[in-house]
Design a protein around this motif. Sequence first.
Motif, PDB file in Angstrom:
ATOM      1  N   ALA A  83       0.825  -1.204   0.000  1.00 54.22           N
ATOM      2  CA  ALA A  83       0.000   0.000   0.000  1.00 54.22           C
ATOM      3  C   ALA A  83       0.864   1.260   0.000  1.00 54.22           C
TER       4      ALA A  83
ATOM      5  N   ASP B 163      -6.702   0.097 -11.709  1.00 52.19           N
ATOM      6  CA  ASP B 163      -6.259   0.022 -10.310  1.00 52.19           C
ATOM      7  C   ASP B 163      -7.079  -1.107  -9.684  1.00 52.19           C
TER       8      ASP B 163
ATOM      9  N   GLY C   7      -6.947  -2.516  -6.890  1.00 54.78           N
ATOM     10  CA  GLY C   7      -7.311  -2.309  -5.489  1.00 54.78           C
ATOM     11  C   GLY C   7      -8.733  -1.776  -5.370  1.00 54.78           C
TER      12      GLY C   7
ATOM     13  N   TYR D  80     -11.318  -4.515  -4.895  1.00 51.17           N
ATOM     14  CA  TYR D  80     -11.390  -5.028  -3.516  1.00 51.17           C
ATOM     15  C   TYR D  80     -11.994  -3.979  -2.583  1.00 51.17           C
TER      16      TYR D  80
ATOM     17  N   ALA E  34     -11.243  -3.750   2.595  1.00 53.54           N
ATOM     18  CA  ALA E  34     -10.724  -4.324   1.339  1.00 53.54           C
ATOM     19  C   ALA E  34      -9.660  -5.365   1.640  1.00 53.54           C
ATOM     20  N   SER E  35      -8.760  -5.022   2.545  1.00 58.57           N
ATOM     21  CA  SER E  35      -7.673  -5.931   2.892  1.00 58.57           C
ATOM     22  C   SER E  35      -8.230  -7.210   3.525  1.00 58.57           C
TER      23      SER E  35
ATOM     24  N   ALA F  41     -10.019  -9.329   0.772  1.00 63.03           N
ATOM     25  CA  ALA F  41      -9.033  -9.805  -0.202  1.00 63.03           C
ATOM     26  C   ALA F  41      -8.391 -11.124   0.227  1.00 63.03           C
TER      27      ALA F  41
ATOM     28  N   GLY G 153      -1.690  -3.721  -8.486  1.00 61.28           N
ATOM     29  CA  GLY G 153      -2.342  -4.458  -7.410  1.00 61.28           C
ATOM     30  C   GLY G 153      -1.329  -5.189  -6.549  1.00 61.28           C
ATOM     31  N   ARG G 154      -1.685  -6.415  -6.156  1.00 58.03           N
ATOM     32  CA  ARG G 154      -0.809  -7.198  -5.278  1.00 58.03           C
ATOM     33  C   ARG G 154      -0.369  -8.515  -5.916  1.00 58.03           C
TER      34      ARG G 154
ATOM     35  N   ILE H 259      -0.763  -9.238  -9.531  1.00 56.82           N
ATOM     36  CA  ILE H 259      -0.937  -9.164 -10.990  1.00 56.82           C
ATOM     37  C   ILE H 259       0.147  -9.984 -11.695  1.00 56.82           C
TER      38      ILE H 259
ATOM     39  N   ARG I 119      -1.344 -13.571   3.988  1.00 59.24           N
ATOM     40  CA  ARG I 119      -2.502 -14.417   3.687  1.00 59.24           C
ATOM     41  C   ARG I 119      -2.070 -15.631   2.864  1.00 59.24           C
TER      42      ARG I 119
HETATM   43  O1   DC Z   1      -4.061  -0.963  -3.590  1.00 57.48           O
HETATM   44  P1   DC Z   1      -5.160  -0.670  -2.541  1.00 57.48           P
HETATM   45  O2   DC Z   1      -4.613  -0.082  -1.295  1.00 57.48           O
HETATM   46  O3   DC Z   1      -6.269   0.139  -3.117  1.00 57.48           O
HETATM   47  O4   DC Z   1      -5.758  -2.113  -2.189  1.00 57.48           O
HETATM   48  C1   DC Z   1      -6.747  -2.309  -1.197  1.00 57.48           C
HETATM   49  C2   DC Z   1      -6.662  -3.735  -0.656  1.00 57.48           C
HETATM   50  O5   DC Z   1      -7.036  -4.659  -1.680  1.00 57.48           O
HETATM   51  C3   DC Z   1      -5.256  -4.166  -0.232  1.00 57.48           C
HETATM   52  O6   DC Z   1      -5.079  -4.099   1.162  1.00 57.48           O
HETATM   53  C4   DC Z   1      -5.118  -5.589  -0.700  1.00 57.48           C
HETATM   54  C5   DC Z   1      -6.209  -5.798  -1.677  1.00 57.48           C
HETATM   55  N1   DC Z   1      -5.738  -6.071  -3.045  1.00 57.48           N
HETATM   56  C6   DC Z   1      -5.416  -7.369  -3.359  1.00 57.48           C
HETATM   57  O7   DC Z   1      -5.458  -8.241  -2.497  1.00 57.48           O
HETATM   58  N2   DC Z   1      -5.059  -7.692  -4.631  1.00 57.48           N
HETATM   59  C7   DC Z   1      -4.973  -6.758  -5.581  1.00 57.48           C
HETATM   60  N3   DC Z   1      -4.628  -7.100  -6.826  1.00 57.48           N
HETATM   61  C8   DC Z   1      -5.259  -5.399  -5.260  1.00 57.48           C
HETATM   62  C9   DC Z   1      -5.632  -5.088  -3.972  1.00 57.48           C
END
Ligand code: DC
Length: 203
Positions: free
Chosen positions: A11, A32, A34, A37, A75-76, A79, A106-107, A109, A164
Amino acid sequence: MIFTVAIDGPAAAGKGTIGREIAARFGMRHLDTGLLYRAVGARTLRGEEAVAAARGLEAADLEGDLRRQDVAAAASRVAAVPEVRAALVDWQRGFARAAGGAVLDGRDIGTVICPEAEVKLYVTASPEVRAERRFAELAASDATLTREGVLEDVLARDARDMGRAEAPLVAAEDAVVLDTSTMSVEEAVGAAVAIVASALPAR
Ligand code: DC
């Protein structure tokens, strides 16, 4: 042209800014992830169950105030639910491989959504630097925020996103790591643009 730029990282590392700039510079579409989520998280804050919220996600859910800290925390949490992630995979893959080129941040991709991405960036920065950036961004609209509170949130989200079981945040083996801790926005964008430019097919 089918060409995907995958940008992952924790983040507030600068993924969004870099993603937007790359998309504008090379005429690609930007997603985006995120926000997807966050939109699911926002629906759970209104009382809906997470998996049903993900399966029922609509374009209208992506509008509204999804930047709030409580939405980020929700969101977290959602997710980490495998069925929530599964519900969002196909749409993200379609976006990534549509003609014209796409940038997704993202996280997961480069690791899960698009392991075949032509460019993978892992954008990171120290937790303190990321908290300071997030504080500067949000303090004007939320007078209750403190620096310490924002750092706590950043650390809690890192722990959840990296810890996770399902699609944890990790740099893909073939990702280029960009640590923006001591970079200006211009420097970080410039470095990312150079990496993408060198990977694009000659036109
Ligand atoms: O990037 P962000 O802060 O907007 O994302 C919000 C939450 O979404 C983040 O804590 C983890 C989740 N997330 C995810 O698990 N996978 C992604 N591709 C994007 C975001």
